[in-house]
Design an enzyme around this catalytic site. Sequence first.
Site, PDB file in Angstrom:
ATOM      1  N   ASP A 179       2.867   1.299  -3.789  1.00  0.00           N
ATOM      2  CA  ASP A 179       2.202   1.641  -5.048  1.00  0.00           C
ATOM      3  C   ASP A 179       2.316   3.131  -5.347  1.00  0.00           C
ATOM      4  O   ASP A 179       2.555   3.543  -6.487  1.00  0.00           O
ATOM      5  CB  ASP A 179       0.741   1.163  -5.079  1.00  0.00           C
ATOM      6  CG  ASP A 179      -0.112   1.713  -3.960  1.00  0.00           C
ATOM      7  OD1 ASP A 179       0.374   2.543  -3.155  1.00  0.00           O
ATOM      8  OD2 ASP A 179      -1.285   1.304  -3.862  1.00  0.00           O
ATOM      9  N   ASP A 224       0.827  -1.207   0.000  1.00  0.00           N
ATOM     10  CA  ASP A 224       0.000   0.000   0.000  1.00  0.00           C
ATOM     11  C   ASP A 224       0.862   1.258   0.000  1.00  0.00           C
ATOM     12  O   ASP A 224       0.475   2.287  -0.563  1.00  0.00           O
ATOM     13  CB  ASP A 224      -0.931  -0.005   1.221  1.00  0.00           C
ATOM     14  CG  ASP A 224      -1.888   1.168   1.222  1.00  0.00           C
ATOM     15  OD1 ASP A 224      -2.566   1.383   0.197  1.00  0.00           O
ATOM     16  OD2 ASP A 224      -1.965   1.874   2.242  1.00  0.00           O
ATOM     17  N   ASP A 233      -7.991  -0.321  -0.336  1.00  0.00           N
ATOM     18  CA  ASP A 233      -7.851  -0.092   1.099  1.00  0.00           C
ATOM     19  C   ASP A 233      -9.149  -0.410   1.834  1.00  0.00           C
ATOM     20  O   ASP A 233      -9.153  -1.099   2.856  1.00  0.00           O
ATOM     21  CB  ASP A 233      -7.454   1.357   1.371  1.00  0.00           C
ATOM     22  CG  ASP A 233      -5.990   1.634   1.111  1.00  0.00           C
ATOM     23  OD1 ASP A 233      -5.225   0.666   0.965  1.00  0.00           O
ATOM     24  OD2 ASP A 233      -5.614   2.820   1.039  1.00  0.00           O
ATOM     25  N   ASP A 266      -6.372   2.370  -5.509  1.00  0.00           N
ATOM     26  CA  ASP A 266      -5.724   2.245  -4.207  1.00  0.00           C
ATOM     27  C   ASP A 266      -6.745   2.436  -3.083  1.00  0.00           C
ATOM     28  O   ASP A 266      -6.764   1.673  -2.112  1.00  0.00           O
ATOM     29  CB  ASP A 266      -4.598   3.280  -4.093  1.00  0.00           C
ATOM     30  CG  ASP A 266      -3.913   3.243  -2.736  1.00  0.00           C
ATOM     31  OD1 ASP A 266      -3.476   2.167  -2.323  1.00  0.00           O
ATOM     32  OD2 ASP A 266      -3.822   4.299  -2.092  1.00  0.00           O
TER      33      ASP A 266
END
Length: 201
Positions: free
Chosen positions: A68, A65, A89, A85
């Site tokens: 990226d 995370d 999450d 993203d």
Amino acid sequence: MFDARLRPLIDPPLNAIGRALASRGVTPDAVTMAGLAFGLLAAVSVALGAPGWALVPLLLSRLMDGLDGAVARATRPSDFGGYLDLVSDFAFYGAVPLGFAILDPEANAVAAAFLIWTFYINGASFLGFAAQAAKRGMETAAQGKKSLYYSAGLLEGTETIVFFVLLCLLPGWFATLAWGFGVLCLFTAVARVLNARELFR
């Protein structure tokens, strides 16, 4: 709460790794999807009765995370990448409590439902704030360079990772920890709404 303070420490190594991955043709979206896969694997591990083993994919998920964005900064950031993203999450954040609910429904289901409800409210306050900030051209880099406005709060990424690690280390305390963290999520959301009332009137 701690994200902005940790950024100067974690960004340089993440950016270095991100540049190395980008030079080998790794894309930000591929890193995002790898992070989601690790996160879902952690949730499955919890559901199957191995919360301790879930720590490994959980931490790898959070590393991805962070990476990226670093890969994106080394190549070409995209609005879709930031969107992907964020969706990943939220999928991860909901999957872990679900895993604990499946692990022991009698002890954990209600607390897990409450926790996911507070995640939902907190997420709505965060995304709504970001949408209104974008309309007004507001920007911030306090939590690092992001694809949308990140409004600070009592609970941010660092606190959530620590919370999930504690859940895996102390699975018997899931309900107590979930109720407590959920209350803090609600406090964060209310504080963000009050801040938005002052800024967006």
